[in-house]
Design a protein around this motif. Structure first.
Motif, mmCIF file in Angstrom:
data_model
loop_
_atom_site.group_PDB
_atom_site.id
_atom_site.type_symbol
_atom_site.label_atom_id
_atom_site.label_comp_id
_atom_site.label_asym_id
_atom_site.label_seq_id
_atom_site.Cartn_x
_atom_site.Cartn_y
_atom_site.Cartn_z
ATOM 1 N N MET A 106 0.837 -1.191 0.000
ATOM 2 C CA MET A 106 0.000 0.000 0.000
ATOM 3 C C MET A 106 0.876 1.247 0.000
ATOM 4 O O MET A 106 1.869 1.314 0.702
ATOM 5 C CB MET A 106 -0.884 0.037 1.248
ATOM 6 N N GLN A 107 0.465 2.209 -0.770
ATOM 7 C CA GLN A 107 1.141 3.498 -0.819
ATOM 8 C C GLN A 107 0.287 4.514 -0.069
ATOM 9 O O GLN A 107 -0.930 4.562 -0.248
ATOM 10 C CB GLN A 107 1.324 3.928 -2.272
ATOM 11 N N LYS A 108 0.924 5.323 0.755
ATOM 12 C CA LYS A 108 0.224 6.303 1.578
ATOM 13 C C LYS A 108 0.487 7.699 1.012
ATOM 14 O O LYS A 108 1.624 8.080 0.772
ATOM 15 C CB LYS A 108 0.749 6.185 3.007
ATOM 16 N N TYR A 109 -0.602 8.458 0.761
ATOM 17 C CA TYR A 109 -0.502 9.804 0.202
ATOM 18 C C TYR A 109 -1.188 10.804 1.125
ATOM 19 O O TYR A 109 -2.322 10.589 1.541
ATOM 20 C CB TYR A 109 -1.191 9.886 -1.160
ATOM 21 N N PHE A 110 -0.501 11.908 1.380
ATOM 22 C CA PHE A 110 -1.087 12.988 2.174
ATOM 23 C C PHE A 110 -2.092 13.734 1.317
ATOM 24 O O PHE A 110 -1.816 14.100 0.182
ATOM 25 C CB PHE A 110 0.008 13.950 2.654
ATOM 26 N N LEU A 111 -3.301 13.953 1.853
ATOM 27 C CA LEU A 111 -4.318 14.715 1.141
ATOM 28 C C LEU A 111 -4.329 16.168 1.571
ATOM 29 O O LEU A 111 -4.102 17.064 0.775
ATOM 30 C CB LEU A 111 -5.715 14.126 1.379
ATOM 31 N N CYS A 112 -4.637 16.399 2.849
ATOM 32 C CA CYS A 112 -4.771 17.765 3.317
ATOM 33 C C CYS A 112 -4.852 17.796 4.840
ATOM 34 O O CYS A 112 -5.059 16.774 5.475
ATOM 35 C CB CYS A 112 -6.011 18.434 2.721
ATOM 36 N N ARG A 113 -4.701 19.010 5.365
ATOM 37 C CA ARG A 113 -4.918 19.206 6.799
ATOM 38 C C ARG A 113 -6.417 19.186 7.052
ATOM 39 O O ARG A 113 -7.223 19.395 6.148
ATOM 40 C CB ARG A 113 -4.324 20.545 7.250
ATOM 41 N N TYR A 114 -6.803 18.960 8.285
ATOM 42 C CA TYR A 114 -8.229 18.907 8.639
ATOM 43 C C TYR A 114 -8.964 20.203 8.311
ATOM 44 O O TYR A 114 -10.115 20.173 7.900
ATOM 45 C CB TYR A 114 -8.406 18.566 10.123
ATOM 46 N N ASP A 115 -8.307 21.339 8.469
ATOM 47 C CA ASP A 115 -8.977 22.616 8.218
ATOM 48 C C ASP A 115 -9.092 22.957 6.733
ATOM 49 O O ASP A 115 -9.665 23.976 6.363
ATOM 50 C CB ASP A 115 -8.290 23.751 8.973
ATOM 51 N N GLU A 116 -8.570 22.103 5.862
ATOM 52 C CA GLU A 116 -8.644 22.352 4.420
ATOM 53 C C GLU A 116 -9.813 21.628 3.742
ATOM 54 O O GLU A 116 -9.987 21.721 2.533
ATOM 55 C CB GLU A 116 -7.333 21.943 3.749
ATOM 56 N N LEU A 117 -10.612 20.903 4.524
ATOM 57 C CA LEU A 117 -11.806 20.238 4.005
ATOM 58 C C LEU A 117 -12.925 20.476 4.999
ATOM 59 O O LEU A 117 -12.960 19.878 6.069
ATOM 60 C CB LEU A 117 -11.561 18.734 3.812
ATOM 61 N N ALA A 118 -13.827 21.371 4.647
ATOM 62 C CA ALA A 118 -14.889 21.778 5.570
ATOM 63 C C ALA A 118 -16.135 20.919 5.379
ATOM 64 O O ALA A 118 -16.319 20.266 4.350
ATOM 65 C CB ALA A 118 -15.234 23.250 5.348
ATOM 66 N N GLU A 119 -16.974 20.945 6.365
ATOM 67 C CA GLU A 119 -18.264 20.251 6.324
ATOM 68 C C GLU A 119 -19.042 20.653 5.073
ATOM 69 O O GLU A 119 -19.134 21.831 4.735
ATOM 70 C CB GLU A 119 -19.072 20.599 7.581
ATOM 71 N N GLY A 120 -19.556 19.652 4.352
ATOM 72 C CA GLY A 120 -20.353 19.908 3.163
ATOM 73 C C GLY A 120 -19.560 20.276 1.926
ATOM 74 O O GLY A 120 -20.124 20.676 0.919
ATOM 75 N N GLN A 121 -18.237 20.128 1.990
ATOM 76 C CA GLN A 121 -17.393 20.464 0.850
ATOM 77 C C GLN A 121 -16.755 19.214 0.251
ATOM 78 O O GLN A 121 -16.621 18.185 0.908
ATOM 79 C CB GLN A 121 -16.277 21.413 1.253
ATOM 80 N N SER A 122 -16.338 19.355 -1.002
ATOM 81 C CA SER A 122 -15.589 18.303 -1.681
ATOM 82 C C SER A 122 -14.285 18.896 -2.196
ATOM 83 O O SER A 122 -14.188 20.109 -2.416
ATOM 84 C CB SER A 122 -16.401 17.722 -2.839
ATOM 85 N N ARG A 123 -13.308 18.022 -2.373
ATOM 86 C CA ARG A 123 -12.013 18.489 -2.863
ATOM 87 C C ARG A 123 -11.334 17.363 -3.621
ATOM 88 O O ARG A 123 -11.326 16.226 -3.164
ATOM 89 C CB ARG A 123 -11.158 18.950 -1.687
ATOM 90 N N GLY A 124 -10.776 17.687 -4.784
ATOM 91 C CA GLY A 124 -10.075 16.703 -5.592
ATOM 92 C C GLY A 124 -8.574 16.749 -5.358
ATOM 93 O O GLY A 124 -8.028 17.794 -5.001
ATOM 94 N N PHE A 125 -7.925 15.607 -5.598
ATOM 95 C CA PHE A 125 -6.485 15.488 -5.385
ATOM 96 C C PHE A 125 -5.872 14.643 -6.491
ATOM 97 O O PHE A 125 -6.439 13.629 -6.888
ATOM 98 C CB PHE A 125 -6.193 14.802 -4.040
ATOM 99 N N CYS A 126 -4.719 15.069 -6.966
ATOM 100 C CA CYS A 126 -3.938 14.295 -7.922
ATOM 101 C C CYS A 126 -2.772 13.694 -7.144
ATOM 102 O O CYS A 126 -1.989 14.414 -6.522
ATOM 103 C CB CYS A 126 -3.432 15.195 -9.041
ATOM 104 N N LEU A 127 -2.688 12.378 -7.145
ATOM 105 C CA LEU A 127 -1.670 11.693 -6.351
ATOM 106 C C LEU A 127 -0.622 11.064 -7.260
ATOM 107 O O LEU A 127 -0.937 10.602 -8.344
ATOM 108 C CB LEU A 127 -2.325 10.587 -5.519
ATOM 109 N N GLY A 128 0.576 11.020 -6.787
ATOM 110 C CA GLY A 128 1.631 10.336 -7.518
ATOM 111 C C GLY A 128 2.324 11.227 -8.532
ATOM 112 O O GLY A 128 2.057 12.417 -8.652
#
Length: 114
Positions: free
Chosen positions: A1-23
């Motif tokens: 398994m590869q582990k990727y950092f997404l974001c800090r907790y304060d960077e994804l708020a309730e009711g929001q979505s966020r996309g990430f490009c990994l690798g």
């Protein structure tokens, strides 16, 4: 398994979505997105089960106008946030591919098979 950092907790708020490009983009990458609903974070691969295309048409826009469902921008399929199940559209009965989330003091990580 590869582990990727997404974001800090304060960077994804309730009711929001966020996309990430990994690798490494030169070697191909995995695209995922995360949604926070009722204090829980749900993550899925950014690929519609109907055509295998990305769900978003604008950056970080994965939810319907009410923020209640995940919506495919290409053909309007609707998915439950909690399970990824398609409840309306050409892929009804199919589901998004979930991605495991790991919580750490730094923030959120996803785990992907190598």
């Amino acid at each position: 398994m590869q582990k990727y950092f997404l974001c800090r907790y304060d960077e994804l708020a309730e009711g929001q979505s966020r996309g990430f490009c990994l690798g490494d983009t030169a070697a191909g990458s995995d695209n995922v997105f995360a949604v926070m609903k009722d204090g829980e974070v749900y993550a899925y691969k950014n690929s519609c089960p109907h055509r295998g295309i990305n769900l978003d048409w604008q950056e970080n826009q994965f939810l319907d106008p009410d923020g209640a469902l995940i919506q495919c921008a290409s053909h309007g399929a609707l998915f439950l946030i909690e399970s990824g199940e398609c409840i309306a559209g050409p892929c009804a009965g199919d589901a998004l591919t979930p991605v495991p989330i790991e919580h750490s003091p730094e923030g959120l990580y996803v785990l992907l098979a190598e």
